[in-house]
Design a protein around this motif. Structure first.
Motif, PDB file in Angstrom:
ATOM      1  N   ILE A 265       0.208   0.874  -3.927  1.00  0.00           N
ATOM      2  CA  ILE A 265      -1.115   1.206  -4.450  1.00  0.00           C
ATOM      3  C   ILE A 265      -1.797   2.156  -3.471  1.00  0.00           C
ATOM      4  O   ILE A 265      -1.834   1.903  -2.275  1.00  0.00           O
TER       5      ILE A 265
ATOM      6  N   LEU B  21      -8.584  -9.302 -12.422  1.00  0.00           N
ATOM      7  CA  LEU B  21      -9.028  -9.379 -11.034  1.00  0.00           C
ATOM      8  C   LEU B  21     -10.116 -10.434 -10.891  1.00  0.00           C
ATOM      9  O   LEU B  21     -10.941 -10.610 -11.774  1.00  0.00           O
TER      10      LEU B  21
ATOM     11  N   TRP C   7       0.844  -1.186   0.000  1.00  0.00           N
ATOM     12  CA  TRP C   7       0.000   0.000   0.000  1.00  0.00           C
ATOM     13  C   TRP C   7       0.886   1.245   0.000  1.00  0.00           C
ATOM     14  O   TRP C   7       1.972   1.242   0.568  1.00  0.00           O
TER      15      TRP C   7
ATOM     16  N   LEU D 152      -8.158  -0.158 -10.541  1.00  0.00           N
ATOM     17  CA  LEU D 152      -7.245  -0.941  -9.709  1.00  0.00           C
ATOM     18  C   LEU D 152      -6.403  -1.883 -10.554  1.00  0.00           C
ATOM     19  O   LEU D 152      -5.192  -1.987 -10.356  1.00  0.00           O
TER      20      LEU D 152
ATOM     21  N   GLU E  29      -3.670   0.023 -12.167  1.00  0.00           N
ATOM     22  CA  GLU E  29      -2.648   0.393 -11.190  1.00  0.00           C
ATOM     23  C   GLU E  29      -1.742  -0.803 -10.884  1.00  0.00           C
ATOM     24  O   GLU E  29      -0.526  -0.662 -10.786  1.00  0.00           O
ATOM     25  N   VAL E  30      -2.322  -1.976 -10.756  1.00  0.00           N
ATOM     26  CA  VAL E  30      -1.540  -3.199 -10.544  1.00  0.00           C
ATOM     27  C   VAL E  30      -0.615  -3.438 -11.731  1.00  0.00           C
ATOM     28  O   VAL E  30       0.563  -3.769 -11.563  1.00  0.00           O
TER      29      VAL E  30
ATOM     30  N   ILE F  24     -10.458   4.191  -5.623  1.00  0.00           N
ATOM     31  CA  ILE F  24     -10.383   2.862  -6.223  1.00  0.00           C
ATOM     32  C   ILE F  24     -11.331   1.890  -5.545  1.00  0.00           C
ATOM     33  O   ILE F  24     -11.969   1.082  -6.189  1.00  0.00           O
ATOM     34  N   PHE F  25     -11.475   1.958  -4.232  1.00  0.00           N
ATOM     35  CA  PHE F  25     -12.250   0.970  -3.504  1.00  0.00           C
ATOM     36  C   PHE F  25     -13.679   1.424  -3.185  1.00  0.00           C
ATOM     37  O   PHE F  25     -14.346   0.825  -2.363  1.00  0.00           O
TER      38      PHE F  25
ATOM     39  N   ASN G  37     -14.706   0.639 -10.248  1.00  0.00           N
ATOM     40  CA  ASN G  37     -13.324   1.070 -10.147  1.00  0.00           C
ATOM     41  C   ASN G  37     -12.342  -0.097 -10.162  1.00  0.00           C
ATOM     42  O   ASN G  37     -11.140   0.108 -10.015  1.00  0.00           O
ATOM     43  N   ALA G  38     -12.834  -1.312 -10.345  1.00  0.00           N
ATOM     44  CA  ALA G  38     -11.958  -2.473 -10.462  1.00  0.00           C
ATOM     45  C   ALA G  38     -11.023  -2.320 -11.658  1.00  0.00           C
ATOM     46  O   ALA G  38      -9.873  -2.744 -11.608  1.00  0.00           O
TER      47      ALA G  38
ATOM     48  N   TYR H 132      -4.480   3.334  -1.409  1.00  0.00           N
ATOM     49  CA  TYR H 132      -5.715   2.802  -0.836  1.00  0.00           C
ATOM     50  C   TYR H 132      -6.700   3.890  -0.444  1.00  0.00           C
ATOM     51  O   TYR H 132      -7.880   3.644  -0.256  1.00  0.00           O
TER      52      TYR H 132
END
Length: 117
Positions: free
Chosen positions: A53, A90, A41, A69, A72-73, A59-60, A65-66, A55
């Motif tokens: 990332i 994901l 994080w 994310l 970003e990964v 994003i969450f 917003n998946a 947090y």
């Protein structure tokens, strides 16, 4: 390239037969470094708080917003030495508040491998 070998189950250091810290080499070291990088994080690494990332972003906040994310990964995975490309998928197991995924990594030598996180 070398990296300290981590136990797959506990993500802890491993010792070799001589009771020294075990190391791994490429390509496994690159894949392990990717798996480690995407588990961090933002601000968690004390020697470089810019890694990880974020947090506390949006994003969450909802399922749409998946995609953000996943990108970003992919960005973080692509920054690992030895990686030329990364594609994240994901997955959402039945448990609440748990998100996992698979990253398809292309290495400098052109080979591809999958990293689960």
């Amino acid at each position: 390239m070398q990296s300290l070998l981590l136990d797959n189950g506990t993500w802890d250091l491993v010792v070799d037969a001589n009771r020294n810290l075990a190391v791994c080499t490429a390509p496994y070291a690159v894949l392990q470094d990717v798996a480690t990088a995407v588990r961090i994080w933002l601000g968690e690494v004390l020697y470089d708080v810019r890694l990880g990332i974020g947090y506390d972003t949006d994003i969450f906040t909802n399922a749409s917003n998946a995609v953000v994310l996943a990108r970003e990964v992919e960005r973080i995975a692509s920054e690992v030495a030895g990686v030329t490309a990364a594609q994240c998928t994901l997955t959402r197991p039945g448990q609440k508040r748990r998100l996992t995924g698979v990253i398809r990594i292309q290495l400098n030598d052109g080979t591809t491998s999958d990293v689960q996180f």
